[in-house]
Scaffold this motif. Structure first.
Motif, PDB file in Angstrom:
ATOM      1  N   ASN A  34       0.841  -1.198   0.000  1.00 49.24           N
ATOM      2  CA  ASN A  34       0.000   0.000   0.000  1.00 49.24           C
ATOM      3  C   ASN A  34       0.874   1.245   0.000  1.00 49.24           C
ATOM      4  N   GLY A  35       0.390   2.301  -0.601  1.00 45.65           N
ATOM      5  CA  GLY A  35       1.155   3.532  -0.598  1.00 45.65           C
ATOM      6  C   GLY A  35       0.414   4.661  -1.272  1.00 45.65           C
ATOM      7  N   LYS A  36       1.139   5.696  -1.597  1.00 41.23           N
ATOM      8  CA  LYS A  36       0.552   6.882  -2.207  1.00 41.23           C
ATOM      9  C   LYS A  36       1.535   7.460  -3.214  1.00 41.23           C
ATOM     10  N   VAL A  37       1.021   7.949  -4.347  1.00 38.03           N
ATOM     11  CA  VAL A  37       1.848   8.558  -5.387  1.00 38.03           C
ATOM     12  C   VAL A  37       1.575  10.056  -5.386  1.00 38.03           C
ATOM     13  N   ILE A  38       2.656  10.845  -5.313  1.00 41.76           N
ATOM     14  CA  ILE A  38       2.498  12.302  -5.288  1.00 41.76           C
ATOM     15  C   ILE A  38       3.471  12.956  -6.262  1.00 41.76           C
ATOM     16  N   ASP A  39       3.204  14.202  -6.598  1.00 41.00           N
ATOM     17  CA  ASP A  39       4.116  15.011  -7.391  1.00 41.00           C
ATOM     18  C   ASP A  39       5.292  15.394  -6.495  1.00 41.00           C
ATOM     19  N   GLY A  40       6.528  15.084  -6.953  1.00 38.11           N
ATOM     20  CA  GLY A  40       7.706  15.315  -6.142  1.00 38.11           C
ATOM     21  C   GLY A  40       7.988  16.774  -5.872  1.00 38.11           C
ATOM     22  N   ARG A  41       7.459  17.670  -6.684  1.00 42.24           N
ATOM     23  CA  ARG A  41       7.713  19.098  -6.484  1.00 42.24           C
ATOM     24  C   ARG A  41       6.606  19.770  -5.681  1.00 42.24           C
ATOM     25  N   GLN A  97      11.367  -2.773  -1.328  1.00 43.55           N
ATOM     26  CA  GLN A  97      11.475  -1.427  -0.765  1.00 43.55           C
ATOM     27  C   GLN A  97      10.127  -0.700  -0.737  1.00 43.55           C
ATOM     28  N   LEU A  98       9.117  -1.330  -1.300  1.00 45.15           N
ATOM     29  CA  LEU A  98       7.793  -0.707  -1.329  1.00 45.15           C
ATOM     30  C   LEU A  98       7.036  -1.136  -0.074  1.00 45.15           C
ATOM     31  N   THR A  99       7.507  -0.664   1.063  1.00 45.46           N
ATOM     32  CA  THR A  99       6.872  -1.018   2.321  1.00 45.46           C
ATOM     33  C   THR A  99       5.524  -0.313   2.448  1.00 45.46           C
ATOM     34  N   ASN A 100       4.663  -0.866   3.275  1.00 44.53           N
ATOM     35  CA  ASN A 100       3.322  -0.295   3.435  1.00 44.53           C
ATOM     36  C   ASN A 100       3.389   1.149   3.909  1.00 44.53           C
ATOM     37  N   GLY A 101       2.596   1.985   3.298  1.00 48.50           N
ATOM     38  CA  GLY A 101       2.564   3.392   3.655  1.00 48.50           C
ATOM     39  C   GLY A 101       3.577   4.233   2.923  1.00 48.50           C
ATOM     40  N   ASN A 102       4.308   3.617   1.975  1.00 46.73           N
ATOM     41  CA  ASN A 102       5.292   4.375   1.195  1.00 46.73           C
ATOM     42  C   ASN A 102       4.646   5.534   0.444  1.00 46.73           C
ATOM     43  N   THR A 103       5.359   6.644   0.390  1.00 47.37           N
ATOM     44  CA  THR A 103       4.972   7.731  -0.497  1.00 47.37           C
ATOM     45  C   THR A 103       5.959   7.754  -1.650  1.00 47.37           C
ATOM     46  N   VAL A 104       5.446   7.559  -2.850  1.00 48.44           N
ATOM     47  CA  VAL A 104       6.276   7.531  -4.048  1.00 48.44           C
ATOM     48  C   VAL A 104       6.175   8.880  -4.745  1.00 48.44           C
ATOM     49  N   LYS A 105       7.316   9.477  -5.024  1.00 54.34           N
ATOM     50  CA  LYS A 105       7.336  10.779  -5.681  1.00 54.34           C
ATOM     51  C   LYS A 105       7.683  10.632  -7.156  1.00 54.34           C
ATOM     52  N   LEU A 106       6.836  11.202  -8.013  1.00 58.38           N
ATOM     53  CA  LEU A 106       7.119  11.274  -9.447  1.00 58.38           C
ATOM     54  C   LEU A 106       7.415  12.725  -9.804  1.00 58.38           C
ATOM     55  N   TYR A 107       8.324  12.903 -10.734  1.00 54.77           N
ATOM     56  CA  TYR A 107       8.716  14.255 -11.126  1.00 54.77           C
ATOM     57  C   TYR A 107       8.352  14.506 -12.583  1.00 54.77           C
ATOM     58  N   ALA A 108       7.802  15.693 -12.827  1.00 57.51           N
ATOM     59  CA  ALA A 108       7.375  16.066 -14.175  1.00 57.51           C
ATOM     60  C   ALA A 108       8.547  15.986 -15.134  1.00 57.51           C
ATOM     61  N   ALA A 109       8.299  15.447 -16.316  1.00 61.41           N
ATOM     62  CA  ALA A 109       9.350  15.280 -17.319  1.00 61.41           C
ATOM     63  C   ALA A 109       9.434  16.522 -18.199  1.00 61.41           C
ATOM     64  N   VAL A 110      10.638  16.860 -18.586  1.00 61.07           N
ATOM     65  CA  VAL A 110      10.854  17.942 -19.547  1.00 61.07           C
ATOM     66  C   VAL A 110      10.946  17.307 -20.921  1.00 61.07           C
ATOM     67  N   THR A 111      10.017  17.664 -21.795  1.00 61.94           N
ATOM     68  CA  THR A 111       9.933  17.036 -23.112  1.00 61.94           C
ATOM     69  C   THR A 111      10.274  18.041 -24.195  1.00 61.94           C
ATOM     70  N   GLU A 112      11.172  17.642 -25.084  1.00 65.10           N
ATOM     71  CA  GLU A 112      11.530  18.507 -26.202  1.00 65.10           C
ATOM     72  C   GLU A 112      11.414  17.715 -27.494  1.00 65.10           C
TER      73      GLU A 112
END
Length: 431
Positions: A34-41, A97-112
């Motif tokens: 179990n966990g949560k995905v958030i914007d890293g910024r 490493q994905l222990t219960n309650g983990n918060t996973v941070k994703l970062y917006a990609a720079v696309t060119e």
């Protein structure tokens, strides 16, 4: 006797207005994460982030609050999980490493994307036509047997009045086939609070078909066909990224207001394969007089229905160079006005389906006619029961958001009180 009146939206969801007068054998040989995905910024919760276990087709998605539950067989405990979302860099983490309650941070990609890359097509419309014309090149020309989780909710204003959840089996026919997909109901549960529905009740007709028909690569007739695609204007937007691959973003809007149904939205296209990655679109409801009763097929003469919102989404995933249907959802909000009633009623109907596992149908599995759901099914009428908190066992599901979780808890408490009353009657010697 109940009278029913059926409404239809043109992206395949059916609503009925009423005046009120194969279980699967679950095993426990799995680990739950179990966990949560958030914007890293910004720390904002990220909805519909995809979690895939490497080397398998096991997957799930995050809910509207970024939360997820992923159930993985123990023999894959040494695997890694890939977490991805359109517009963000993909993140890979070992399951250990994905222990219960983990918060996973994703970062917006720079696309060119270079001007040369975009200028390959003289205009955005030519790109879209090629995407649909090359449909069969990007999607596997074999049937696929899928397991999916389906959830359907109905709200009156902001209060849940109906909740339905199910695990279904889908025999997904190739896009080149004229055969429609078949769906078999597996494990399911529901609850409907008719007291909150007052004098009008709504039901979604079609159940899982309301979401499967949003697969516009299999069913393009629900949005674009060879005739009406010429009545839309397409334009390039800023490019994006998915799974570290560049994605074209194309906006579309209608140019012919005489069309019976108009859509506005965005299409996301993989630059390398020209496969549709995702589509987000909505019915154009800007003209209130024109759209009054737009969702209505039949209705009582003293009722008018005004659609307030009709929003749709479909996502696809790639594996071994081929693309597959992965997730879709719809949200319909509408106002019901009844003559001689002072206040109108506003309902929001949502449904979503996420594929949680699949395999190419090499064994030619079939779903027997007697076990097939009909596209006209009202799923809330087809199932019953809502109690056991461990009901889903090993099956992956979309983690419920707070409002749904609250509704589930109320249902459980109600069942517990009912059981206590029945036990008390038995103790007192009453039948």
């Amino acid at each position: 006797m109940e009278k029913s009146y059926t409404l239809k939206n043109y992206a395949s969801a059916f609503i009925s207005i009423f005046f009120l007068a194969f279980s699967l054998n679950a095993q426990s040989d799995f680990v739950e994460y179990n966990g949560k995905v958030i914007d890293g910024r910004t720390n904002k919760s990220l909805e519909a982030a995809s979690l895939n276990v490497n080397g398998t087709n096991i997957s799930t998605i995050s809910n509207s609050e970024g939360k997820f539950t992923l159930k993985v067989p123990k023999n894959y405990s040494d695997s890694k999980v890939k977490i991805s979302l359109l517009g963000y860099n993909t993140y890979v983490i070992p399951l250990s490493q994905l222990t219960n309650g983990n918060t996973v941070k994703l970062y917006a990609a720079v696309t060119e994307l270079s001007a040369v890359s975009i200028s390959t097509y003289k205009d955005a419309k030519s790109l879209i036509k090629k995407v649909f014309n090359d449909n069969n090149d990007n999607f596997k020309n074999e049937s696929v047997y899928m397991t999916a989780f389906y959830r359907e909710t109905i709200k009156r204003r902001n209060r849940n009045v109906s909740l339905t959840e199910a695990v279904v089996n889908i025999l997904k026919e190739p896009n080149s086939s004229k055969s429609h997909d078949a769906i078999q109901l597996g494990k399911a549960r529901k609850s409907t609070d008719y007291k909150r529905l007052d004098t009008v009740s709504v039901k979604l007709q079609g159940g899982p078909f309301s979401t499967i028909y949003l697969d516009i690569m299999k069913y393009p007739e629900y949005i674009f066909n060879e005739e009406n695609i010429n009545f839309y204007q397409f334009s390039f937007d800023a490019p994006s990224t998915l799974n570290n691959r560049n994605v074209y973003v194309v906006n579309f809007l209608p140019t012919n207001k005489d069309l019976k149904v108009n859509y506005v939205g965005k299409l996301f296209i993989d630059v390398e394969t020209l496969a549709l990655v995702s589509a987000n679109y909505a019915l154009d409801l800007s003209d209130v007089n024109r759209t009054k009763n737009l969702l209505v097929r039949k209705k009582p003469s003293d009722i008018e229905v005004y659609p307030l919102e009709a929003v749709y989404k479909v996502d696809y995933k790639a594996k071994d160079g081929q693309w597959y249907y992965s997730y879709s959802n719809l949200s319909l909000s509408f106002k019901v006005n009844k003559k001689r009633e002072l206040f109108n009623k506003v309902y929001t109907l949502s449904s979503e389906m996420a594929v949680t596992d699949w395999e190419v149908n090499t064994e030619a599995k079939r779903i027997k006619n007697k076990d097939r759901l009909r596209p006209t099914v009202i799923i809330t009428d087809a199932i019953s029961g809502f109690s056991d908190p461990d009901f889903w066992g090993e099956y992956n599901l979309i983690e419920p958001d707070k409002s749904i979780e609250s509704a589930i808890n109320k249902i459980r408490k109600g069942i517990e009180k009912q059981e206590q009353r029945e036990n008390a009657k038995t103790i007192n010697g009453r039948p």
